[in-house]
Design an enzyme around this catalytic site. Structure first.
Site, mmCIF file in Angstrom:
data_model
loop_
_atom_site.group_PDB
_atom_site.id
_atom_site.type_symbol
_atom_site.label_atom_id
_atom_site.label_comp_id
_atom_site.label_asym_id
_atom_site.label_seq_id
_atom_site.Cartn_x
_atom_site.Cartn_y
_atom_site.Cartn_z
ATOM 1 N N ASN A 296 -10.464 5.508 -4.775
ATOM 2 C CA ASN A 296 -10.506 6.123 -3.448
ATOM 3 C C ASN A 296 -11.620 7.164 -3.428
ATOM 4 O OD1 ASN A 296 -9.768 7.750 -1.007
ATOM 5 N ND2 ASN A 296 -7.933 6.478 -1.070
ATOM 6 N N ALA B 228 -15.264 2.063 -3.175
ATOM 7 C CA ALA B 228 -14.709 0.823 -3.733
ATOM 8 C C ALA B 228 -15.815 -0.193 -4.007
ATOM 9 C CB ALA B 228 -13.683 0.242 -2.761
ATOM 10 N N ASP C 10 -8.210 -6.920 9.414
ATOM 11 C CA ASP C 10 -9.573 -7.265 9.823
ATOM 12 C C ASP C 10 -10.069 -8.627 9.368
ATOM 13 O OD1 ASP C 10 -10.163 -6.841 7.098
ATOM 14 O OD2 ASP C 10 -10.930 -4.818 7.442
ATOM 15 N N GLY D 132 -8.638 2.170 -1.636
ATOM 16 C CA GLY D 132 -9.032 2.580 -0.285
ATOM 17 C C GLY D 132 -7.888 2.746 0.687
ATOM 18 N N TYR E 53 -7.660 -2.475 20.820
ATOM 19 C CA TYR E 53 -7.796 -3.630 19.918
ATOM 20 C C TYR E 53 -9.069 -4.418 20.237
ATOM 21 C CZ TYR E 53 -3.554 -2.672 17.444
ATOM 22 O OH TYR E 53 -2.634 -2.052 16.642
ATOM 23 N N HIS F 64 0.527 -5.936 7.406
ATOM 24 C CA HIS F 64 0.504 -5.322 8.739
ATOM 25 C C HIS F 64 -0.039 -6.281 9.803
ATOM 26 C CE1 HIS F 64 0.594 -0.968 6.913
ATOM 27 N NE2 HIS F 64 1.775 -1.548 6.897
ATOM 28 N N ASN G 85 -4.818 -4.219 5.777
ATOM 29 C CA ASN G 85 -5.875 -4.402 6.776
ATOM 30 C C ASN G 85 -5.610 -5.641 7.632
ATOM 31 O OD1 ASN G 85 -6.935 -2.246 5.473
ATOM 32 N ND2 ASN G 85 -8.525 -3.389 4.391
ATOM 33 N N CYS H 37 3.635 -13.712 21.354
ATOM 34 C CA CYS H 37 4.320 -13.581 22.639
ATOM 35 C C CYS H 37 5.411 -12.528 22.515
ATOM 36 C CB CYS H 37 4.912 -14.935 23.041
ATOM 37 S SG CYS H 37 5.886 -14.822 24.544
HETATM 38 C C1 BJW Z 1 -12.352 4.841 0.753
HETATM 39 C C2 BJW Z 1 -13.631 4.496 1.205
HETATM 40 C C3 BJW Z 1 -14.447 3.745 0.316
HETATM 41 C C4 BJW Z 1 -12.647 5.609 2.777
HETATM 42 N N1 BJW Z 1 -13.981 3.398 -0.891
HETATM 43 N N2 BJW Z 1 -11.922 4.509 -0.443
HETATM 44 C C5 BJW Z 1 9.352 6.734 4.473
HETATM 45 C C6 BJW Z 1 8.927 8.053 4.501
HETATM 46 C C7 BJW Z 1 8.304 8.577 5.621
HETATM 47 C C8 BJW Z 1 8.089 7.795 6.754
HETATM 48 C C9 BJW Z 1 8.503 6.495 6.727
HETATM 49 C C10 BJW Z 1 9.129 5.984 5.602
HETATM 50 N N3 BJW Z 1 9.430 4.687 5.860
HETATM 51 C C11 BJW Z 1 8.986 4.366 7.087
HETATM 52 C C12 BJW Z 1 8.423 5.428 7.656
HETATM 53 C C13 BJW Z 1 7.816 5.470 9.031
HETATM 54 C C14 BJW Z 1 6.422 4.889 9.097
HETATM 55 C C15 BJW Z 1 5.511 5.703 8.186
HETATM 56 O O1 BJW Z 1 5.170 5.312 7.087
HETATM 57 N N4 BJW Z 1 5.069 6.844 8.651
HETATM 58 C C16 BJW Z 1 4.173 7.693 7.864
HETATM 59 C C17 BJW Z 1 2.917 7.965 8.667
HETATM 60 C C18 BJW Z 1 4.897 8.925 7.425
HETATM 61 N N5 BJW Z 1 6.417 3.477 8.734
HETATM 62 C C19 BJW Z 1 6.665 2.517 9.613
HETATM 63 O O2 BJW Z 1 6.977 2.779 10.758
HETATM 64 C C20 BJW Z 1 6.609 1.081 9.127
HETATM 65 N N6 BJW Z 1 7.780 0.418 9.553
HETATM 66 C C21 BJW Z 1 8.980 0.610 8.997
HETATM 67 O O3 BJW Z 1 9.135 1.319 8.023
HETATM 68 O O4 BJW Z 1 9.980 -0.064 9.598
HETATM 69 C C22 BJW Z 1 11.322 0.162 9.176
HETATM 70 C C23 BJW Z 1 12.214 -0.695 10.058
HETATM 71 C C24 BJW Z 1 13.096 -1.573 9.458
HETATM 72 C C25 BJW Z 1 13.928 -2.359 10.259
HETATM 73 C C26 BJW Z 1 13.842 -2.278 11.651
HETATM 74 C C27 BJW Z 1 12.941 -1.419 12.249
HETATM 75 C C28 BJW Z 1 12.106 -0.620 11.439
HETATM 76 C C29 BJW Z 1 5.450 0.340 9.788
HETATM 77 C C30 BJW Z 1 4.116 0.917 9.456
HETATM 78 C C31 BJW Z 1 3.042 0.164 10.239
HETATM 79 C C32 BJW Z 1 1.672 0.800 10.079
HETATM 80 N N7 BJW Z 1 0.805 0.248 11.067
HETATM 81 C C33 BJW Z 1 -0.604 0.579 11.046
HETATM 82 C C34 BJW Z 1 -1.270 -0.140 12.238
HETATM 83 C C35 BJW Z 1 -1.418 -1.635 11.915
HETATM 84 C C36 BJW Z 1 -2.115 -2.370 12.965
HETATM 85 C C37 BJW Z 1 -3.495 -1.847 13.218
HETATM 86 O O5 BJW Z 1 -4.311 -1.731 12.293
HETATM 87 O O6 BJW Z 1 -3.769 -1.575 14.375
HETATM 88 O O7 BJW Z 1 -1.215 0.173 9.836
HETATM 89 S S1 BJW Z 1 -0.932 2.348 11.077
HETATM 90 C C38 BJW Z 1 -2.305 2.294 9.996
HETATM 91 O O8 BJW Z 1 -2.020 2.935 8.731
HETATM 92 C C39 BJW Z 1 -2.498 0.815 9.671
HETATM 93 C C40 BJW Z 1 -2.894 0.866 8.237
HETATM 94 O O9 BJW Z 1 -2.697 -0.397 7.636
HETATM 95 C C41 BJW Z 1 -2.022 1.953 7.683
HETATM 96 C C42 BJW Z 1 -2.508 2.543 6.402
HETATM 97 O O10 BJW Z 1 -3.738 3.183 6.544
HETATM 98 P P1 BJW Z 1 -4.812 3.085 5.384
HETATM 99 O O11 BJW Z 1 -5.254 1.700 5.222
HETATM 100 O O12 BJW Z 1 -4.311 3.788 4.182
HETATM 101 O O13 BJW Z 1 -6.043 3.854 6.055
HETATM 102 P P2 BJW Z 1 -6.389 5.428 6.101
HETATM 103 O O14 BJW Z 1 -7.431 5.618 7.126
HETATM 104 O O15 BJW Z 1 -5.178 6.245 6.183
HETATM 105 O O16 BJW Z 1 -7.009 5.708 4.660
HETATM 106 C C43 BJW Z 1 -8.257 5.214 4.247
HETATM 107 C C44 BJW Z 1 -8.490 5.669 2.840
HETATM 108 O O17 BJW Z 1 -9.669 5.068 2.361
HETATM 109 C C45 BJW Z 1 -8.688 7.207 2.713
HETATM 110 O O18 BJW Z 1 -7.837 7.670 1.663
HETATM 111 C C46 BJW Z 1 -10.162 7.346 2.330
HETATM 112 O O19 BJW Z 1 -10.389 8.424 1.421
HETATM 113 C C47 BJW Z 1 -10.438 6.033 1.658
HETATM 114 N N8 BJW Z 1 -11.828 5.552 1.726
HETATM 115 N N9 BJW Z 1 -13.859 4.985 2.428
HETATM 116 C C48 BJW Z 1 -12.764 3.799 -1.285
HETATM 117 N N10 BJW Z 1 -15.747 3.353 0.637
HETATM 118 ZN ZN ZN Z 2 6.073 -17.099 24.965
#
Ligand code: BJW
Ligand code: ZN
Length: 244
Positions: free
Chosen positions: A216, A234, A104, A190, A67, A119, A102, A127
């Protein structure tokens, strides 16, 4: 301008309630690495290995270092033309909600007001014991100094973001579901649309009658369901669709 661009510009111009979902791709042109690309890797770890509660329990310093690196990249970055187009869209729209995955801060720094950070935010700590929230933009965690602790109770602190397996913040989740249910135009920008529940929002919106527009660099799981798909940057496409 292509007919498709003009047509979508009209749709956006006439919309009553616009919802936008952004992912890491919108910040890529600002130099912030995305998650699932090669430059998103840090010391050969992938996001799926580091963005978990298990990774933090096993090695909190390593997760803090990651981070720290990312905070540095985010602080160096400036909002780009894609972010700025969304600021203009918010000004013009009758009703507007920006749901972002995001952490950021770039939408806020660009000037959007109605932002739902589903997120969390990289510049806020929480804490692990009393859940007290406090801002922090410290980047250097390489030194053997103590890692951040809670100013209220002294327990270890973590970044206030949502890791895999953790629930999304309740209020943000409820608002996002409500927005997806009531908007008439939904823009997915994106995001690889494979992290849930965020990836459900555009599909929900479409099922409930909204026009779904995707921007995208490449095709995603969502593309075949979109009414309009724009393959490209984008920062180049969004200004055209908004008429800047
Ligand atoms: C461009 C570009 C340009 C590039 N112009 N485009 C249902 C089905 C299957 C699995 C699950 C489900 N439900 C839940 C799950 C499990 C899990 C999950 O989804 N897993 C999958 C991987 C399968 N989900 C979770 O665990 C979530 N929690 C949950 O469901 O809890 C339930 C619960 C209930 C009650 C009690 C307990 C639990 C939480 C998900 C948290 C995700 N966290 C992260 C980290 C956040 C902090 C950090 O940033 O450090 O979030 S992981 C990461 O992925 C981050 C992002 O926000 C997220 C999405 O990624 P994003 O933004 O799409 O990025 P990329 O890199 O994947 O894609 C970029 C895109 O941009 C690409 O397509 C490029 O082509 C494009 N691009 N340049 C336009 N210039
Ligand atoms: Zn505390």
């Amino acid at each position: 301008m292509h007919d498709k661009h003009r047509h979508v510009r009209e749709i956006i111009g006439k919309a009553k309630h616009i919802a936008v979902l952004t992912g890491a791709g919108i910040s890529a042109e600002s130099g912030v690495p995305t998650f699932r690309s090669e430059d998103g890797l840090w010391k050969n770890f992938s996001a799926s290995e580091l963005a978990t509660p298990e990774a933090f329990i096993e090695n909190p310093r390593r997760v803090w270092q990651w981070y720290g690196w990312r905070r540095g990249e985010m602080l160096k970055a400036e909002p780009n033309s894609g972010h700025l187009a969304l600021v203009e869209l918010e000004k013009r729209a009758k009703a507007f909600h920006l749901i972002t995955q995001n952490i950021d801060n770039l939408h806020r720094r660009a000037g959007n007001a109605n932002i739902i950070e589903i997120h969390g935010n990289a510049f806020r700590n929480r804490c692990t014991s009393c859940r007290y929230l406090f801002s922090d933009d410290t980047c250097d965690f390489e030194k053997p100094e103590p890692l951040p602790v809670c100013p209220e109770c002294g327990s270890p602190a973590r970044v206030d973001v949502v890791w895999f397996g953790e629930p999304l913040p309740q209020r943000e989740l409820e608002t996002s579901l409500d927005v997806a249910a009531h908007c008439d135009v939904f823009l997915s920008i994106g995001t690889s649309a494979n992290v849930y529940p965020a990836a459900h929002f555009p599909i929900m919106a479409k099922k409930q009658g909204a026009i779904l527009i995707e921007i995208n660099l490449e095709q995603t799981e969502l593309t075949w369901q979109a009414d309009f798909s724009f393959l490209g940057k984008a920062g180049e496409i969004l200004p055209k669709l908004i008429g800047l």
